[in-house]
Design a protein around this motif. Structure first.
Motif, PDB file in Angstrom:
ATOM      1  N   ALA A  24      -1.586  29.520   3.453  1.00 11.47           N
ATOM      2  CA  ALA A  24      -0.470  30.128   4.177  1.00 11.47           C
ATOM      3  C   ALA A  24       0.085  31.332   3.419  1.00 11.47           C
ATOM      4  N   THR A  27      -1.329  35.224   3.664  1.00  9.20           N
ATOM      5  CA  THR A  27      -0.960  36.169   4.706  1.00  9.20           C
ATOM      6  C   THR A  27       0.534  36.500   4.690  1.00  9.20           C
ATOM      7  N   ALA A  28       1.225  36.191   3.577  1.00  7.72           N
ATOM      8  CA  ALA A  28       2.674  36.385   3.557  1.00  7.72           C
ATOM      9  C   ALA A  28       3.187  37.120   2.324  1.00  7.72           C
ATOM     10  N   TYR A 217      -6.616  41.832   4.703  1.00  3.13           N
ATOM     11  CA  TYR A 217      -5.713  41.575   5.821  1.00  3.13           C
ATOM     12  C   TYR A 217      -5.417  42.929   6.449  1.00  3.13           C
ATOM     13  N   PRO A 303       6.897  36.418  13.713  1.00  4.00           N
ATOM     14  CA  PRO A 303       5.708  35.739  13.193  1.00  4.00           C
ATOM     15  C   PRO A 303       4.461  36.205  13.938  1.00  4.00           C
ATOM     16  N   GLN A 304       3.373  36.341  13.207  1.00  7.51           N
ATOM     17  CA  GLN A 304       2.103  36.683  13.839  1.00  7.51           C
ATOM     18  C   GLN A 304       1.324  35.397  14.108  1.00  7.51           C
ATOM     19  N   THR A 348       2.480  33.000  10.972  1.00  7.53           N
ATOM     20  CA  THR A 348       2.932  33.540   9.696  1.00  7.53           C
ATOM     21  C   THR A 348       4.463  33.595   9.652  1.00  7.53           C
ATOM     22  N   TYR A 382       9.002  32.520   3.501  1.00 12.46           N
ATOM     23  CA  TYR A 382       7.663  32.049   3.166  1.00 12.46           C
ATOM     24  C   TYR A 382       7.425  30.601   3.620  1.00 12.46           C
ATOM     25  N   ALA A 385       5.750  29.380   7.391  1.00 13.64           N
ATOM     26  CA  ALA A 385       4.371  29.398   7.898  1.00 13.64           C
ATOM     27  C   ALA A 385       4.005  28.031   8.480  1.00 13.64           C
TER      28      ALA A 385
END
Length: 510
Positions: A24, A27-28, A217, A303-304, A348, A382, A385
């Motif tokens: 997780a 991607t953050a 990414y 969030p994606q 995310t 964070y 996620a």
């Protein structure tokens, strides 16, 4: 230190490698990329605008465009890592090409003066949000825990019989059982009483973790913004994250005593993992000029939602000396030559940015501006996620991902990133400086982590052409876990070192 409790995660026969909190975080937690100009000023783009990187930070900023523009940003990344694992120091490095924000800006001005909307702009751009090319290597002596214990925990927790131990965990525990790294405990009458690790933890083992990672990414952004009377700018962008990640891992434990009669000489585990994902997201923002010299910006990143497909292969070789000798096993042999595959979705964390800029000699003709100073304050949740199963009807999978999400919430926290940068303009030449601080995402105070960035660069602009050179040097403090255990505190390597990002941007007004 606190233990990262992953809970009773259900592992499946076709893919016995669980998601971890690191999946997780990948991607953050990253430093801001962009054009060479944006890199040089520390990544501050929350209220400045007039730059293609705004399409990925605060899309309202593209509303300041009144001309068309083409931008290309090649770059070179330099990784220099330092690790301390249980008192032993190790270094590693890896350099790769990457890129910053590149794309097109199309603007349209209102010349009749009858409407409040002075102009509008559309942007199509792509940026590498995070670069995953790296070499992570550390080693040390450990008489506290062994990676074999994760397999022992799994078999014990699931109350696996020998048939399950042989066949139900073909990317981990079954390899350990088949190579005698983990063996049975005999009860009365030869019954199965449990399992034991053959690693002599009390006398210690020498551990070596060596991983090469690749990928990135990437984010495609389609943005639109409007300009109201050169005072208020409103914009939004539709984002498409495209992610590729691969890791080649070799992990080895060797007997530290060299005792030929303790039933353990060494064990080596190898893993080839790849992950690909594509998704959707959105970014929305506003910039307001209360006075000619000031700009205030606010942006929110939703969030994606990203769908992932992973593949995994694994193998193990263990030498238990006189107990069973040297035995090897591979997941390919146990899975008809095929890799393990899984599909899942990831949401995310959201983030919010508040920014302010002061522009010296702010006037409508931007060519006459002399300097600016700008600051961004960014909050990232964070711990927000979330993993989801792609099979909504499978309750076991739903329960599994619920427990993974509980682990993410226990492992991470929300935190603030701060960026500061400025530019001095001398006719056609610009000089830039910046800096940034990225706070720790970890909930455990024992894990020291942050990223501090120092940056600078120069630029040239004349007759509709601009060339910028920027460099950002990130001082990294992080933690790397060689394996995860449920029943005792986890050991980890303390990571330091740095990453350099050298970028050149070429642009032309069309």
């Amino acid at each position: 230190m606190k233990s990262f409790i992953l809970g009773s995660l259900l592992l499946f026969a076709l893919f016995a490698s669980a998601q971890t909190p690191e999946d997780a975080l990948r991607t953050a937690w990253f430093t801001q990329n962009g054009t060479a100009r944006n890199v040089a000023i520390g990544g501050v783009m929350g209220s400045l605008g007039g730059e293609i990187t705004a399409n990925h930070v605060n899309p309202a900023g593209i509303g300041m465009y009144k001309t068309n523009e083409l931008v290309l940003s090649p770059a070179f990344l330099l990784n220099n890592n330092k690790f301390n694992f249980r008192g032993s120091d190790t270094t590693s490095s890896l350099n790769r090409f990457n890129y910053g924000t590149s794309g097109f800006i199309f603007s349209s001005a209102n010349h009749d003066g009858a409407r409040k909307w002075t102009s509008s702009a559309f942007a199509l751009s792509v940026m590498e949000v995070a670069n995953y090319n790296n070499h992570i290597q550390f080693k040390g002596f450990n008489n506290f825990s062994s990676y074999s214990e994760q397999f022992l925990e799994e078999l014990t927790r699931d109350r696996a019989d020998t048939n399950a131990a042989l066949s139900n965990y073909i990317f981990g525990s079954s390899l350990a059982f088949r190579t005698y790294l983990v063996d049975t405990l005999q009860g009365p009458g030869g019954t199965l009483a449990g399992y034991q690790s053959m690693v002599p933890i009390s006398t210690g083992v020498n551990q070596l973790y060596n991983a090469v990672t690749r990928g990135g990414y990437h984010e495609i952004a389609l943005g639109f913004a409007g300009n109201m009377d050169d005072k208020l700018y409103i914009g939004g962008s539709f984002t498409i994250p495209v992610i590729s990640y691969a890791r080649d891992l070799t992990y080895t434990e060797t007997d530290a005593t060299n005792n030929p009669n303790n039933h353990f000489a060494y064990s080596t585990f190898k893993e080839q993992f790849s992950s690909r994902g594509i998704g959707i997201g959105g970014k929305f923002g506003i910039i307001y000029k209360p006075k000619d010299f000031w700009r205030i910006g606010f942006a929110i990143h939703t969030p994606q939602f990203i769908g992932f497909k992973d593949e995994l292969r694994a193998s193990m070789t263990t030498n238990t000396e006189g107990f069973a000798g040297t035995v090897s096993e591979t997941s390919d042999r146990l899975n008809s030559g095929n890799p393990g595959r899984r599909s899942y979705n990831l949401l995310t964390p959201w983030r919010a940015i508040v920014s302010g800029s002061y522009v010296f000699r702010e006037i409508r003709d931007t060519r006459l501006q002399r300097a600016f100073i700008s600051a961004d304050l960014e909050y990232v949740n964070y711990r927000g996620a979330r993993f989801y199963s792609t099979d909504g009807g499978d309750q076991a999978l739903a329960n599994y991902y619920h427990q993974v999400n509980d682990a993410v919430k226990a492992s991470y926290k929300g935190n603030i990133n701060f960026k500061l940068g400025g530019e001095l303009k001398l006719h056609t030449i610009m000089f830039r400086l910046g800096g940034a601080y990225y706070g720790s995402p970890y909930a455990d105070a024992a894990i020291k982590a942050n990223r501090i960035v120092a940056s600078g660069g120069i630029g040239y602009r004349d007759h509709g052409i601009f060339i910028d050179l920027g460099y950002a040097h990130a001082f990294n403090t992080d933690a790397q876990f060689p394996y995860r255990l449920n029943d005792k505190p986890n050991t980890f390597a303390e990571q330091s070192g740095s990453a350099g990002n050298l970028m050149l941007t070429f642009g032309v007004k069309l």
